[in-house]
Scaffold this active site. Structure first.
Site, mmCIF file in Angstrom:
data_model
loop_
_atom_site.group_PDB
_atom_site.id
_atom_site.type_symbol
_atom_site.label_atom_id
_atom_site.label_comp_id
_atom_site.label_asym_id
_atom_site.label_seq_id
_atom_site.Cartn_x
_atom_site.Cartn_y
_atom_site.Cartn_z
ATOM 1 N N PRO A 1 11.729 -19.455 -10.579
ATOM 2 C CG PRO A 1 12.187 -17.266 -9.949
ATOM 3 C CD PRO A 1 12.554 -18.312 -10.939
ATOM 4 C CD GLU A 2 6.354 -21.166 -11.444
ATOM 5 O OE1 GLU A 2 5.207 -20.777 -11.163
ATOM 6 O OE2 GLU A 2 6.849 -21.018 -12.564
ATOM 7 C CE LYS A 27 3.525 -16.385 -10.182
ATOM 8 N NZ LYS A 27 3.031 -16.315 -11.557
ATOM 9 N NE ARG A 86 2.610 -17.535 -21.593
ATOM 10 C CZ ARG A 86 2.685 -16.456 -20.847
ATOM 11 N NH1 ARG A 86 2.393 -16.513 -19.579
ATOM 12 N NH2 ARG A 86 3.057 -15.315 -21.361
#
Length: 291
Positions: free
Chosen positions: A2-3, A61, A274
């Site tokens: 989920p963004e 978020k 990342r």
DNA sequence: ACGAAACCCTGGGTGC
DNA sequence: TGCACCCAGGGTTTCG
């Protein structure tokens, strides 16, 4: 995962399917799901049972649902949720079999569909937080307004970004500067602005910052339009992958594929444990600065 | 005060 | 077939 646009889709689903309903019971199935609720799972459950969830809001978020007493008096608290990497908030029939990674279940006094928090990797979580007068919970106040919010101040963002002494991608991911931008949107926005993520913030021009902000806004807006299409009225959907990810990403996850602008193969670089993706031609690395 | 690194977590994928 | 390892990564905490 989920963004921000998917979180906004979830917020809309919660507003429609959960707001105004009174909690009958809460079942915490995994302690990690409420680890941010410092008083423990029993206290979390007690703070919600018999209370009404009045609305659904979002910043970045984070989601929060203000809590009211049975007589609609605001309780001065809110149910706060963050989906983390793999969290889902689902509105489902009680007969639906439990998901493997079901972490918490809310049933309601109207006997209708229940709300479930499902989270494979348990980076997400739920908590009851103080929130006076229906405003943002105090513990979320440090999260900056996101660029799709009417209250976002572009000039203030530009000035704050240029005051930083760091790399521009780090700044984009800093939720105290700008809310809601994650690794994927950071890479996409940088590509749109033709900036490498390692560019030092203090050396960006106002025009470059304006281009970058436009890139962020555009990619979030376009993604939200895609996420909205996957919303099913019987299901608070957080899975925007099939709609958005496969068709609209220019660089993220596109290593060795041609840049949509110039055809140069996209490169993947390691950054902050990342991945970062960029076009080596459109987004040249900054030259090393002599100090 | 600020910037950066460590840490949390599990399933899917890959290589041997 | 199965095992070891890598990878995804946001936000909070800790460190420098």
């Amino acid at each position: 995962m989920p963004e921000l646009p998917e979180v906004e889709v979830v917020r809309r689903g919660l507003e429609r399917w959960v707001a105004g309903r009174t909690v009958a019971a809460v079942e915490v199935r995994h302690p990690r799901a409420v680890r941010r609720h410092l008083e423990g799972a029993d206290h979390f459950t007690a703070a919600l049972t018999g209370r009404t969830l009045t609305a659904a809001y979002r910043r970045g978020k984070y989601l929060w649902l203000p809590i009211a007493e049975a007589d609609d008096t605001p309780a001065g608290q809110a149910l706060v949720a963050h989906l983390g990497m793999s969290g889902q908030l689902l509105v489902e029939k009680r007969s639906q079999p439990d998901e493997t990674h079901l972490r918490a279940r809310f049933t309601f006094t109207d006997g209708g569909r229940e709300l479930r928090f499902v989270d494979q990797r348990t980076f997400g979580g739920l908590a009851v937080e103080d929130a006076d007068g229906g405003s943002i919970p105090a513990r979320l106040a440090h999260i900056a307004i996101d660029p799709l919010d009417a209250g976002f101040d572009a000039d203030r963002f530009s000035a704050a970004l240029r005051r930083r002494r760091t790399e521009v991608k780090r700044a984009l991911l800093d939720q105290t500067l700008i809310g809601g931008v994650g690794n994927i949107y950071a890479d996409e926005a940088l590509w749109r602005a033709r900036l490498h993520g390692s560019r030092p913030t203090e050396r960006l021009s106002r025009a470059q910052v304006a281009d970058l902000l436009e890139g962020v806004r555009d990619v979030l807006t376009e993604s939200l339009a895609q996420g909205g299409t996957s919303f099913d009225s019987l299901y608070v959907d957080v899975n925007g992958q099939s709609g958005y990810f496969s068709r609209h990403l220019a660089v993220y996850g596109q290593a060795d594929r041609p840049c949509p602008r110039c055809g140069t193969p996209i490169v993947r670089e390691s950054f902050m444990n990342r991945s970062s993706y960029s076009c080596p031609r459109c987004q040249p690395r900054p030259r090393a600065r002599r100090s």
